[in-house]
Design an enzyme around this catalytic site. Structure first.
Site, PDB file in Angstrom:
ATOM      1  N   CYS A  42       5.326  -2.208  -1.711  1.00  0.00           N
ATOM      2  CA  CYS A  42       4.084  -2.199  -2.483  1.00  0.00           C
ATOM      3  C   CYS A  42       3.539  -0.778  -2.587  1.00  0.00           C
ATOM      4  CB  CYS A  42       3.064  -3.124  -1.812  1.00  0.00           C
ATOM      5  SG  CYS A  42       1.529  -3.327  -2.746  1.00  0.00           S
ATOM      6  N   CYS A  43       3.527  -0.040  -1.465  1.00  0.00           N
ATOM      7  CA  CYS A  43       3.057   1.352  -1.494  1.00  0.00           C
ATOM      8  C   CYS A  43       3.968   2.208  -2.368  1.00  0.00           C
ATOM      9  CB  CYS A  43       3.010   1.937  -0.089  1.00  0.00           C
ATOM     10  SG  CYS A  43       1.525   1.535   0.854  1.00  0.00           S
ATOM     11  N   CYS A  51      -6.559   0.581   0.315  1.00  0.00           N
ATOM     12  CA  CYS A  51      -6.656  -0.606  -0.529  1.00  0.00           C
ATOM     13  C   CYS A  51      -7.346  -1.746   0.231  1.00  0.00           C
ATOM     14  CB  CYS A  51      -5.265  -1.069  -0.942  1.00  0.00           C
ATOM     15  SG  CYS A  51      -4.346   0.124  -1.929  1.00  0.00           S
ATOM     16  N   CYS A  78      -5.320  -3.995   2.725  1.00  0.00           N
ATOM     17  CA  CYS A  78      -4.659  -3.324   3.855  1.00  0.00           C
ATOM     18  C   CYS A  78      -5.612  -2.475   4.679  1.00  0.00           C
ATOM     19  CB  CYS A  78      -3.513  -2.466   3.349  1.00  0.00           C
ATOM     20  SG  CYS A  78      -2.277  -3.384   2.429  1.00  0.00           S
ATOM     21  N   CYS A 113       1.475   5.480   4.092  1.00  0.00           N
ATOM     22  CA  CYS A 113       1.897   4.871   2.848  1.00  0.00           C
ATOM     23  C   CYS A 113       3.094   5.612   2.254  1.00  0.00           C
ATOM     24  CB  CYS A 113       0.754   4.827   1.848  1.00  0.00           C
ATOM     25  SG  CYS A 113      -0.055   6.397   1.610  1.00  0.00           S
TER      26      CYS A 113
HETATM   27  S1  SF4 Z   1      -2.070   0.088   0.865  1.00  0.00           S
HETATM   28 FE1  SF4 Z   1      -1.477  -2.099   0.733  1.00  0.00          FE
HETATM   29  S2  SF4 Z   1      -2.148  -2.843  -1.300  1.00  0.00           S
HETATM   30 FE2  SF4 Z   1      -2.235  -0.579  -1.296  1.00  0.00          FE
HETATM   31  S3  SF4 Z   1      -0.318   0.032  -2.202  1.00  0.00           S
HETATM   32 FE3  SF4 Z   1       0.012   0.037   0.045  1.00  0.00          FE
HETATM   33  S4  SF4 Z   1       0.724  -2.056   0.613  1.00  0.00           S
HETATM   34 FE4  SF4 Z   1      -0.043  -2.109  -1.528  1.00  0.00          FE
END
Ligand code: SF4
Length: 223
Positions: A111-112, A194, A197, A216
């Site tokens: 996701c990151c 985010c 998280c 991240c």
């Molecule tokens: S912090 Fe969490 S929601 Fe944001 S990009 Fe990374 S995994 Fe995705």
């Protein structure tokens, strides 16, 4: 990109404001501040726009930031009469279509990579240098960050003016200069990313709490 053989100066004895001024003087419009709207960026934004009212700053907009973050972005733009460049990945719908819903719960690193690293690469493309708010005391991965260093991961100069600051140094400057700062800091969030998280917590303990993930991917090669 200039000659990579560019001799990077040792600015370890320079103040943070001096480092930012050097960055702007050296790289002009080819340097930009990566702004995640933590208290560190409150300080760096002030230094940046003092050094160059037309300085560049950018944000990685994951579409999952806190409403307070978007509010602060608007406050900053108004205060400095500027536009923060925003870089985004695919829409959440596009991400869900390819990887399923709530990817951050199952594969936060992916996701990151999609929502932060991809947009960061877009933001850095064409730049010769970037300015970050990382500090050595924040995590083991950041402990050896220099104020000016070559970023092997992304292939440009990385400038960390606050590398030797501690938490109190940052807050002292924020309050001394009456700078706008993220309101969640006053609600126990030392580090803010985010919504899914981020939890309240000291240092970076509130980021990806309950998992092994600590970065991240923007700065993990800093060490
Ligand atoms: S912090 Fe969490 S929601 Fe944001 S990009 Fe990374 S995994 Fe995705």
């Amino acid at each position: 990109m200039p000659e990579v053989s560019l001799q990077l100066p040792d600015l370890e004895e320079a103040t943070a404001a001096e480092v930012v001024a050097w960055a702007v003087e050296t790289f002009g419009q080819q340097v930009a501040l990566a702004c995640s709207f933590q208290k560190e960026e409150s300080v760096l934004l002030e230094y940046l726009y003092r050094a160059d009212p037309n300085g560049r700053a950018f944000a990685l907009d994951t579409d999952l930031l806190f409403p307070e973050t978007y509010d602060l972005l608007a406050t900053v733009e108004a205060r400095y009469s500027t536009t923060i460049e925003r870089w985004r990945g695919p829409t959440l719908q596009e991400q869900a279509a390819e990887h399923g819903d709530e990817l951050w719960k199952r594969e936060p690193s992916l996701c990151c990579a999609i929502r932060k690293i991809g947009p960061l690469k877009q933001g850095l493309s064409g730049l010769d240098a970037w300015i970050t708010g990382i500090r050595r005391e924040q995590s083991p991965a950041r402990a050896t960050a220099k104020k000016v260093e070559w970023d092997e991961q992304f292939g440009l100069v990385k400038i960390n003016p606050l590398a030797d600051w501690d938490d109190k140094d940052v807050w002292r400057e924020v309050h001394k200069l009456s700078l706008p700062y993220h309101p969640l800091h006053d609600q126990g969030f030392a580090s803010i990313g985010c919504v899914p998280c981020t939890r309240p917590g000291e240092g970076r303990e509130g980021r990806w709490a309950g998992t092994d993930k600590v970065e991240c991917g923007l700065h993990q090669e800093a060490a």
